[in-house]
Write a protein that holds these residues in place. Sequence first.
Motif, PDB file in Angstrom:
ATOM      1  N   ALA A   1      45.018  14.646 -40.305  1.00 35.53           N
ATOM      2  CA  ALA A   1      44.898  16.099 -40.142  1.00 35.53           C
ATOM      3  C   ALA A   1      44.214  16.439 -38.821  1.00 35.53           C
ATOM      4  O   ALA A   1      44.657  17.350 -38.102  1.00 35.53           O
ATOM      5  CB  ALA A   1      44.121  16.697 -41.311  1.00 35.53           C
ATOM      6  N   GLN A   2      43.165  15.700 -38.477  1.00 34.39           N
ATOM      7  CA  GLN A   2      42.472  15.949 -37.207  1.00 34.39           C
ATOM      8  C   GLN A   2      43.384  15.644 -36.023  1.00 34.39           C
ATOM      9  O   GLN A   2      43.351  16.343 -35.016  1.00 34.39           O
ATOM     10  CB  GLN A   2      41.190  15.125 -37.137  1.00 34.39           C
ATOM     11  CG  GLN A   2      40.339  15.446 -35.943  1.00 34.39           C
ATOM     12  CD  GLN A   2      39.874  16.888 -35.931  1.00 34.39           C
ATOM     13  OE1 GLN A   2      39.520  17.441 -36.945  1.00 34.39           O
ATOM     14  NE2 GLN A   2      39.907  17.498 -34.765  1.00 34.39           N
ATOM     15  N   SER A   3      44.195  14.608 -36.145  1.00 34.10           N
ATOM     16  CA  SER A   3      45.153  14.297 -35.071  1.00 34.10           C
ATOM     17  C   SER A   3      46.173  15.418 -34.907  1.00 34.10           C
ATOM     18  O   SER A   3      46.518  15.788 -33.786  1.00 34.10           O
ATOM     19  CB  SER A   3      45.873  12.988 -35.374  1.00 34.10           C
ATOM     20  OG  SER A   3      44.973  11.927 -35.403  1.00 34.10           O
ATOM     21  N   ALA A   4      46.648  15.952 -36.024  1.00 37.01           N
ATOM     22  CA  ALA A   4      47.606  17.065 -35.953  1.00 37.01           C
ATOM     23  C   ALA A   4      46.957  18.298 -35.342  1.00 37.01           C
ATOM     24  O   ALA A   4      47.577  18.995 -34.514  1.00 37.01           O
ATOM     25  CB  ALA A   4      48.142  17.377 -37.346  1.00 37.01           C
ATOM     26  N   PHE A   5      45.704  18.573 -35.712  1.00 37.62           N
ATOM     27  CA  PHE A   5      44.997  19.720 -35.127  1.00 37.62           C
ATOM     28  C   PHE A   5      44.780  19.517 -33.626  1.00 37.62           C
ATOM     29  O   PHE A   5      44.932  20.456 -32.838  1.00 37.62           O
ATOM     30  CB  PHE A   5      43.651  19.941 -35.809  1.00 37.62           C
ATOM     31  CG  PHE A   5      43.749  20.532 -37.185  1.00 37.62           C
ATOM     32  CD1 PHE A   5      44.684  21.505 -37.499  1.00 37.62           C
ATOM     33  CD2 PHE A   5      42.888  20.119 -38.184  1.00 37.62           C
ATOM     34  CE1 PHE A   5      44.767  22.045 -38.762  1.00 37.62           C
ATOM     35  CE2 PHE A   5      42.958  20.656 -39.458  1.00 37.62           C
ATOM     36  CZ  PHE A   5      43.903  21.620 -39.750  1.00 37.62           C
ATOM     37  N   SER A   6      44.446  18.294 -33.230  1.00 33.46           N
ATOM     38  CA  SER A   6      44.245  18.012 -31.807  1.00 33.46           C
ATOM     39  C   SER A   6      45.541  18.157 -31.021  1.00 33.46           C
ATOM     40  O   SER A   6      45.542  18.679 -29.901  1.00 33.46           O
ATOM     41  CB  SER A   6      43.688  16.599 -31.635  1.00 33.46           C
ATOM     42  OG  SER A   6      42.432  16.495 -32.233  1.00 33.46           O
ATOM     43  N   PHE A   7      46.640  17.702 -31.605  1.00 40.56           N
ATOM     44  CA  PHE A   7      47.940  17.855 -30.943  1.00 40.56           C
ATOM     45  C   PHE A   7      48.310  19.328 -30.808  1.00 40.56           C
ATOM     46  O   PHE A   7      48.839  19.755 -29.777  1.00 40.56           O
ATOM     47  CB  PHE A   7      49.011  17.091 -31.713  1.00 40.56           C
ATOM     48  CG  PHE A   7      50.330  17.042 -31.014  1.00 40.56           C
ATOM     49  CD1 PHE A   7      50.461  16.395 -29.801  1.00 40.56           C
ATOM     50  CD2 PHE A   7      51.445  17.649 -31.570  1.00 40.56           C
ATOM     51  CE1 PHE A   7      51.676  16.344 -29.143  1.00 40.56           C
ATOM     52  CE2 PHE A   7      52.670  17.607 -30.920  1.00 40.56           C
ATOM     53  CZ  PHE A   7      52.781  16.954 -29.707  1.00 40.56           C
ATOM     54  N   ALA A   8      47.999  20.115 -31.835  1.00 39.60           N
ATOM     55  CA  ALA A   8      48.256  21.556 -31.759  1.00 39.60           C
ATOM     56  C   ALA A   8      47.404  22.203 -30.676  1.00 39.60           C
ATOM     57  O   ALA A   8      47.875  23.097 -29.955  1.00 39.60           O
ATOM     58  CB  ALA A   8      47.985  22.204 -33.105  1.00 39.60           C
ATOM     59  N   HIS A   9      46.161  21.732 -30.521  1.00 38.75           N
ATOM     60  CA  HIS A   9      45.315  22.267 -29.456  1.00 38.75           C
ATOM     61  C   HIS A   9      45.814  21.855 -28.076  1.00 38.75           C
ATOM     62  O   HIS A   9      45.563  22.536 -27.088  1.00 38.75           O
ATOM     63  CB  HIS A   9      43.867  21.817 -29.646  1.00 38.75           C
ATOM     64  CG  HIS A   9      43.129  22.625 -30.643  1.00 38.75           C
ATOM     65  ND1 HIS A   9      42.638  22.097 -31.801  1.00 38.75           N
ATOM     66  CD2 HIS A   9      42.817  23.936 -30.674  1.00 38.75           C
ATOM     67  CE1 HIS A   9      42.045  23.046 -32.494  1.00 38.75           C
ATOM     68  NE2 HIS A   9      42.155  24.177 -31.836  1.00 38.75           N
ATOM     69  N   PHE A  10      46.503  20.755 -27.990  1.00 38.22           N
ATOM     70  CA  PHE A  10      47.111  20.337 -26.735  1.00 38.22           C
ATOM     71  C   PHE A  10      48.323  21.203 -26.404  1.00 38.22           C
ATOM     72  O   PHE A  10      48.519  21.607 -25.255  1.00 38.22           O
ATOM     73  CB  PHE A  10      47.519  18.864 -26.813  1.00 38.22           C
ATOM     74  CG  PHE A  10      48.400  18.408 -25.698  1.00 38.22           C
ATOM     75  CD1 PHE A  10      47.885  18.199 -24.434  1.00 38.22           C
ATOM     76  CD2 PHE A  10      49.753  18.205 -25.904  1.00 38.22           C
ATOM     77  CE1 PHE A  10      48.702  17.787 -23.394  1.00 38.22           C
ATOM     78  CE2 PHE A  10      50.571  17.791 -24.880  1.00 38.22           C
ATOM     79  CZ  PHE A  10      50.039  17.582 -23.613  1.00 38.22           C
ATOM     80  N   LEU A  11      49.155  21.467 -27.415  1.00 34.11           N
ATOM     81  CA  LEU A  11      50.370  22.236 -27.173  1.00 34.11           C
ATOM     82  C   LEU A  11      50.115  23.726 -26.988  1.00 34.11           C
ATOM     83  O   LEU A  11      50.901  24.412 -26.337  1.00 34.11           O
ATOM     84  CB  LEU A  11      51.352  22.041 -28.330  1.00 34.11           C
ATOM     85  CG  LEU A  11      51.992  20.675 -28.444  1.00 34.11           C
ATOM     86  CD1 LEU A  11      52.916  20.632 -29.662  1.00 34.11           C
ATOM     87  CD2 LEU A  11      52.756  20.331 -27.187  1.00 34.11           C
TER      88      LEU A  11
END
Length: 102
Positions: free
Chosen positions: A52-62
Amino acid sequence: FYFFAASTNFFIYFAISFVLAGTLASIAWANSMTLISLSSAENEQGKSLGLAQSAFSFAHFLGPVFGGLIAGFHIDAIFYSCFFLVLVGFLLLLVYVLRRKN
């Protein structure tokens, strides 16, 4: 609140609605992490929260990438797109909950 922030012409209304949106977003973030923790088994919580944290971090990147593309058309379009994406996310969550009940 993002829609109201984009549609107002007064800075104070913009600032208040933006702060309210940010406050509610932080509450939603904490609640989503709690729900992820509660819905996974005890031996799988680390994997679930890490994913979940990885998905949130990827969303913050995009986010800034797409925000920059949208702002290239018009600066107010950022807030309208935020409103639209939050609305779509809410509708998807509503459909998921209704299907799960049935």
